[in-house]
Design a protein around this motif. Structure first.
Motif, PDB file in Angstrom:
ATOM      1  N   ALA A 167       2.187   0.513  -1.835  1.00  0.00           N
ATOM      2  CA  ALA A 167       2.796   0.733  -0.601  1.00  0.00           C
ATOM      3  C   ALA A 167       2.283   0.635   0.689  1.00  0.00           C
ATOM      4  O   ALA A 167       2.723  -0.123   1.411  1.00  0.00           O
ATOM      5  CB  ALA A 167       3.499   1.865  -0.803  1.00  0.00           C
ATOM      6  N   ILE A 168       1.190   1.390   0.552  1.00  0.00           N
ATOM      7  CA  ILE A 168       0.410   1.430   2.042  1.00  0.00           C
ATOM      8  C   ILE A 168      -0.123   0.119   2.026  1.00  0.00           C
ATOM      9  O   ILE A 168      -0.150  -0.393   3.535  1.00  0.00           O
ATOM     10  CB  ILE A 168      -0.875   2.538   1.877  1.00  0.00           C
ATOM     11  CG1 ILE A 168      -0.053   3.943   1.718  1.00  0.00           C
ATOM     12  CG2 ILE A 168      -1.726   2.357   3.041  1.00  0.00           C
ATOM     13  CD1 ILE A 168       0.678   4.246   3.162  1.00  0.00           C
ATOM     14  N   SER A 169      -0.716  -0.456   1.249  1.00  0.00           N
ATOM     15  CA  SER A 169      -1.429  -1.955   1.386  1.00  0.00           C
ATOM     16  C   SER A 169      -0.147  -2.855   1.965  1.00  0.00           C
ATOM     17  O   SER A 169      -0.381  -3.761   2.823  1.00  0.00           O
ATOM     18  CB  SER A 169      -1.980  -2.342   0.172  1.00  0.00           C
ATOM     19  OG  SER A 169      -3.109  -1.475  -0.259  1.00  0.00           O
ATOM     20  N   SER A 170       0.865  -2.737   1.197  1.00  0.00           N
ATOM     21  CA  SER A 170       2.003  -3.758   1.727  1.00  0.00           C
ATOM     22  C   SER A 170       2.648  -3.383   3.050  1.00  0.00           C
ATOM     23  O   SER A 170       2.750  -4.556   3.921  1.00  0.00           O
ATOM     24  CB  SER A 170       3.090  -3.430   0.630  1.00  0.00           C
ATOM     25  OG  SER A 170       2.799  -3.776  -0.658  1.00  0.00           O
ATOM     26  N   ILE A 171       2.555  -2.180   3.490  1.00  0.00           N
ATOM     27  CA  ILE A 171       2.984  -1.902   4.670  1.00  0.00           C
ATOM     28  C   ILE A 171       1.745  -2.405   5.718  1.00  0.00           C
ATOM     29  O   ILE A 171       2.407  -2.848   6.878  1.00  0.00           O
ATOM     30  CB  ILE A 171       3.064  -0.449   4.819  1.00  0.00           C
ATOM     31  CG1 ILE A 171       4.286   0.172   4.212  1.00  0.00           C
ATOM     32  CG2 ILE A 171       3.354  -0.042   6.302  1.00  0.00           C
ATOM     33  CD1 ILE A 171       4.671   1.585   4.489  1.00  0.00           C
ATOM     34  N   TYR A 172       0.906  -2.311   5.461  1.00  0.00           N
ATOM     35  CA  TYR A 172      -0.421  -2.862   6.464  1.00  0.00           C
ATOM     36  C   TYR A 172      -0.310  -4.343   6.558  1.00  0.00           C
ATOM     37  O   TYR A 172      -0.295  -4.950   7.529  1.00  0.00           O
ATOM     38  CB  TYR A 172      -1.783  -2.432   6.289  1.00  0.00           C
ATOM     39  CG  TYR A 172      -2.132  -0.694   6.515  1.00  0.00           C
ATOM     40  CD1 TYR A 172      -1.309  -0.205   7.365  1.00  0.00           C
ATOM     41  CD2 TYR A 172      -3.136  -0.124   5.601  1.00  0.00           C
ATOM     42  CE1 TYR A 172      -1.515   1.206   7.603  1.00  0.00           C
ATOM     43  CE2 TYR A 172      -3.393   1.131   6.064  1.00  0.00           C
ATOM     44  CZ  TYR A 172      -2.730   1.791   6.920  1.00  0.00           C
ATOM     45  OH  TYR A 172      -2.492   3.057   7.174  1.00  0.00           O
ATOM     46  N   ILE A 173      -0.074  -5.044   5.237  1.00  0.00           N
ATOM     47  CA  ILE A 173      -0.151  -6.447   5.345  1.00  0.00           C
ATOM     48  C   ILE A 173       1.016  -7.086   5.980  1.00  0.00           C
ATOM     49  O   ILE A 173       1.077  -7.991   6.805  1.00  0.00           O
ATOM     50  CB  ILE A 173      -0.141  -7.019   3.940  1.00  0.00           C
ATOM     51  CG1 ILE A 173      -1.457  -6.642   3.201  1.00  0.00           C
ATOM     52  CG2 ILE A 173       0.279  -8.531   3.861  1.00  0.00           C
ATOM     53  CD1 ILE A 173      -1.567  -6.906   1.772  1.00  0.00           C
ATOM     54  N   ILE A 174       2.219  -6.406   5.607  1.00  0.00           N
ATOM     55  CA  ILE A 174       3.357  -6.913   6.249  1.00  0.00           C
ATOM     56  C   ILE A 174       3.597  -6.696   7.988  1.00  0.00           C
ATOM     57  O   ILE A 174       3.856  -7.466   8.926  1.00  0.00           O
ATOM     58  CB  ILE A 174       4.921  -6.277   5.705  1.00  0.00           C
ATOM     59  CG1 ILE A 174       4.763  -6.533   4.305  1.00  0.00           C
ATOM     60  CG2 ILE A 174       6.018  -6.555   6.720  1.00  0.00           C
ATOM     61  CD1 ILE A 174       6.035  -5.944   3.874  1.00  0.00           C
ATOM     62  N   THR A 175       2.824  -5.491   8.443  1.00  0.00           N
ATOM     63  CA  THR A 175       2.667  -5.167   9.643  1.00  0.00           C
ATOM     64  C   THR A 175       1.856  -6.237  10.402  1.00  0.00           C
ATOM     65  O   THR A 175       2.007  -6.602  11.621  1.00  0.00           O
ATOM     66  CB  THR A 175       2.217  -3.753  10.124  1.00  0.00           C
ATOM     67  OG1 THR A 175       3.105  -2.841   9.404  1.00  0.00           O
ATOM     68  CG2 THR A 175       2.018  -3.383  11.612  1.00  0.00           C
ATOM     69  N   VAL A 205       5.010   7.318   7.429  1.00  0.00           N
ATOM     70  CA  VAL A 205       4.508   5.867   7.267  1.00  0.00           C
ATOM     71  C   VAL A 205       5.916   5.142   7.299  1.00  0.00           C
ATOM     72  O   VAL A 205       5.916   4.012   8.156  1.00  0.00           O
ATOM     73  CB  VAL A 205       3.725   5.568   6.249  1.00  0.00           C
ATOM     74  CG1 VAL A 205       3.241   4.170   6.147  1.00  0.00           C
ATOM     75  CG2 VAL A 205       2.326   6.368   6.477  1.00  0.00           C
ATOM     76  N   GLY A 206       6.760   5.431   6.569  1.00  0.00           N
ATOM     77  CA  GLY A 206       8.069   4.755   6.917  1.00  0.00           C
ATOM     78  C   GLY A 206       8.701   4.421   7.977  1.00  0.00           C
ATOM     79  O   GLY A 206       9.271   3.428   8.660  1.00  0.00           O
ATOM     80  N   ILE A 207       8.750   5.894   8.809  1.00  0.00           N
ATOM     81  CA  ILE A 207       9.235   5.768  10.062  1.00  0.00           C
ATOM     82  C   ILE A 207       8.727   4.861  10.935  1.00  0.00           C
ATOM     83  O   ILE A 207       9.408   4.149  11.822  1.00  0.00           O
ATOM     84  CB  ILE A 207       9.368   7.258  10.660  1.00  0.00           C
ATOM     85  CG1 ILE A 207      10.362   8.119   9.977  1.00  0.00           C
ATOM     86  CG2 ILE A 207       9.788   7.381  12.141  1.00  0.00           C
ATOM     87  CD1 ILE A 207      10.305   9.373  10.105  1.00  0.00           C
ATOM     88  N   GLN A 208       7.368   5.023  10.957  1.00  0.00           N
ATOM     89  CA  GLN A 208       6.434   4.043  11.716  1.00  0.00           C
ATOM     90  C   GLN A 208       6.754   2.571  11.431  1.00  0.00           C
ATOM     91  O   GLN A 208       6.862   1.652  12.411  1.00  0.00           O
ATOM     92  CB  GLN A 208       4.943   4.531  11.582  1.00  0.00           C
ATOM     93  CG  GLN A 208       4.776   5.963  12.295  1.00  0.00           C
ATOM     94  CD  GLN A 208       3.299   6.244  11.647  1.00  0.00           C
ATOM     95  OE1 GLN A 208       2.626   5.481  10.942  1.00  0.00           O
ATOM     96  NE2 GLN A 208       2.771   7.327  12.254  1.00  0.00           N
TER      97      GLN A 208
END
Length: 692
Positions: A347-355, A615-618
């Protein structure tokens, strides 16, 4: 300068002006706003002009005057400044706006900072901008509104002398964050513009990075705690600082405080996973190195602490690499990704990649995330210990300059030969003769050097050998060539010395000497006496402050690590107790049970859930902010001029002084950031507006 702009350079004498960056900012701000902005209205008021009209003009000019705060090494384009100006012009309640800061340099320390800055701006600053206010507008590239700085309890509070140990931490270790805290308390909004790019040098050395964060960490914590302690008042005065936003900040600071214990639990889990050892033994092994480092930090010098932290960081980096590969291997081996650790990592890796994909011009920074992952124990465990234990050290730590007056200067490594000494003596004689000649010519013409800006008349007789430039003589160059090419001659008259030096190096520009008028000279004298006189070298007071700082360090450090110890013990105890744990079945890729279960303690589950919510809010606010930034940037492009205006050539002639035209919107560029206004326009109130 082009367009009638004027550059003012002040030579700061540390024996006459207080040291530290904050006092340099106070000096510039009172000059720019207290003198340059308010003086003309004071003169008009003395002549009997209508007070109501003057008030209206003052409010308009204060509201449309902006100060650009920069570091000396900041690089930016004019469009970046215009984007910040656009934010302040569109929204009257915005007191400051900052841009996207890009660290520059090379090496692993800079690579770590590139990704850290990216994540901080991509997620944290955007979340603060959307759901509340940006808490810190960095001094390396920010635009401030004069009306906000001149508001009650902003500059007047900012120019307060530190008298308590906690004030040294909050006021001087992160002055830009404290200034923003004062603005937020007064009800002003601080914003972030992602399209305003600026580039600044970042620490390339591991020790310099640690010293920088040693200042930032305690200062950030002190200012956030200050804001949280005033939640009720701030939420009423500042519409952007709602109570839900303050709750968000509370959880963010709590996560930061508990980071060392969380890292220790992660390391203990990796030991259990890799070596199949008992959980209790794994936790003991994970806690021993940080405890040893904590004890050593109280006993050893800071340089030795940093060296030990560097060695431990390398060891932890290898451990993080093995753990990361092991997690990937376990997902392949067990044919599932539906475990808590796997879900969290993915989940964290996906958020960083999409960001990163949402920031296409910076997508390459995602590769620096590998360095960031390896440096997590160093950044959130060792650095936390170092910054807490060294909280009593209030020195700057980075970009140190030469010692102040009275400090012992080291001897040169290579002594001068007799020939060099003779040539150096001859050079000093000819330089003295040249300076005396120029001084006599100037006195005959009735002109004087503009030394009153920062040098009082008494400093002309003061000897400052440590500030005099050193001449370097090369044997192979003839004496005549040396005399012609000498860069910085040594003079015996300080007030004339720097003027002659400046003229010698200004080959492409004709310089003109001028002098201050009597009123401006009196302004500087009054400003120096009221705010800028160096603090007395009182050994008893320094010893008391040192003891108070150590006492504060001991209290904060004890509370900080006790909270981490309690969190560590509570979480670990619940992990061992199956009776109060949450059982989650492991599913394969087809979402079918594998027959295995995972036990999760309630505290750990709540923490993971809270962190995921944070992290979801961010992440969601990042999408909103990207669309908002795109709309603003497209609208800004349509307002850019299509062709340049032809300026009269006379304005660019060397040595020609062009008076700037005053209008409603004015921009003052400076290294810093003035002050409160009064209700009654009597004589003393005008002086308060200018000097206080």
């Amino acid at each position: 300068m082009p367009h009638g702009n004027i550059i003012l350079v002040h030579f700061k004498d540390k024996e006459l002006i207080r040291q530290k960056k904050r006092w340099s900012q106070v000096m510039y701000l009172y000059y720019l706003l207290g003198w340059k902005l308010m003086k003309k209205y004071y003169t008009r008021w003395q002549k009997g002009e209508d007070e109501a009209e003057l008030r209206a003009e003052i409010e308009k000019e204060k509201h449309n005057t902006y100060i650009l705060a920069l570091d000396g090494d900041t690089d930016f384009q004019p469009a970046a400044v215009m984007l910040l100006i656009d934010r302040l012009k569109m929204y009257p309640g915005v007191g400051a706006a900052c841009g996207r800061i890009h660290p520059t340099g090379s090496g692993p320390a800079v690579w770590f900072q590139k990704f850290e800055y990216a994540v901080s701006h991509w997620l944290q600053k955007t979340a603060e901008h959307v759901i509340g206010c940006v808490l810190c507008s960095p001094g390396c590239f920010s635009l401030f509104r004069a009306a906000a700085l001149m508001d009650d309890n902003v500059m007047k509070k900012y120019s307060t002398k530190s008298t308590e140990a906690s004030q040294y931490i909050q006021y001087d270790q992160g002055e830009d964050r404290w200034l923003c805290t004062l603005l937020l308390k007064q009800g002003w909004r601080v914003e972030y513009n992602a399209a305003a790019d600026a580039y600044t040098n970042a620490p390339e050395d591991f020790g310099e990075l640690y010293n920088q964060r040693r200042r930032w960490g305690p200062s950030t914590m002190a200012n956030v705690v200050d804001l949280l302690g005033s939640t009720s008042t701030i939420s009423k005065r500042n519409r952007s600082m709602s109570k839900p936003f303050m709750l968000y900040q509370l959880f963010a600071i709590a996560s930061s405080i508990l980071a060392p214990a969380t890292i220790c639990l992660m390391i203990a889990g990796s030991f259990t996973f890799l070596f199949q050892m008992d959980a209790s033994i794994a936790l003991v092994l994970a806690v021993i190195p940080p405890i040893i480092y904590l004890v050593l930090c109280f006993k050893l010098k800071s340089e030795t602490q940093i060296k030990i932290a560097g060695l431990l960081s390398i060891m932890y980096a290898f451990l993080m690499l093995v753990v990361t590969l092991s997690i990937i291997g376990s997902m392949v081996k067990e044919n599932t990704i539906l475990t808590p650790s796997s879900i969290f990592v993915i989940a964290i890796s996906s958020i960083y990649i999409i960001t990163a994909i949402m920031h296409p011009q910076e997508i390459q920074l995602i590769f620096h995330g590998l360095i960031y992952i390896l440096a997590i124990p160093s950044a959130y465990l060792l650095l936390s210990i170092y910054s807490m234990v060294n909280m009593n050290n209030v020195s700057w730590g980075t970009r140190e300059t030469k010692p102040a007056a009275g400090a012992v200067t080291p001897e040169p490594s290579t002594p001068q030969t007799r020939t060099q000494k003779a040539k150096s003596a001859c050079q000093r004689f000819f330089s003295w003769a040249k300076c005396c000649k120029n001084s006599n010519q100037r006195s005959g013409d009735g002109h004087y050097a503009v030394s009153q800006l920062v040098l009082s008349p008494e400093s002309a007789q003061a000897e400052q050998p440590e500030l005099q430039p050193q001449n370097t003589i090369v044997e192979s160059i003839s004496f005549a060539e040396e005399q012609q090419r000498q860069a910085e001659p040594v003079f015996d008259i300080p007030t004339q010395c720097w003027v002659t030096q400046l003229k010698d190096v200004s080959n492409d520009m004709q310089l003109q000497e001028d002098s201050l008028d009597k009123e401006e000279e009196e302004f500087w004298i009054d400003l120096q006496k009221k705010y800028l006189e160096p603090l007395q070298d009182d050994k008893e007071r320094q010893q008391k402050i040192g003891n108070d700082l150590r006492e504060l360090r001991n209290k904060v450090t004890f509370a900080y690590f006790m909270l981490n110890a309690l969190w560590l013990v509570a979480t670990f105890t619940l992990q061992l107790s199956a009776a109060v744990s949450i059982t989650i079945p492991i599913l394969d890729f087809n979402l079918k049970p594998t027959g295995k279960n995972i036990q999760i303690d309630p505290i750990g589950f709540m923490f993971i859930t809270g962190f995921a919510t944070l992290v979801g809010i961010q992440f969601l606010t990042m999408f909103y902010h990207r669309i908002y930034t795109l709309i603003h940037y497209v609208a800004f492009l349509d307002t850019e001029p299509k062709e340049e205006k032809n300026e009269p050539k006379e304005a660019y002639l060397s040595g020609k002084k062009v008076e700037p035209v005053s209008n409603g919107d004015s921009i003052i560029e400076s290294n810093c950031l003035d002050d409160s206004e009064s209700d009654e326009f009597d004589d003393s109130d005008w002086e308060d507006s200018i000097y206080m």
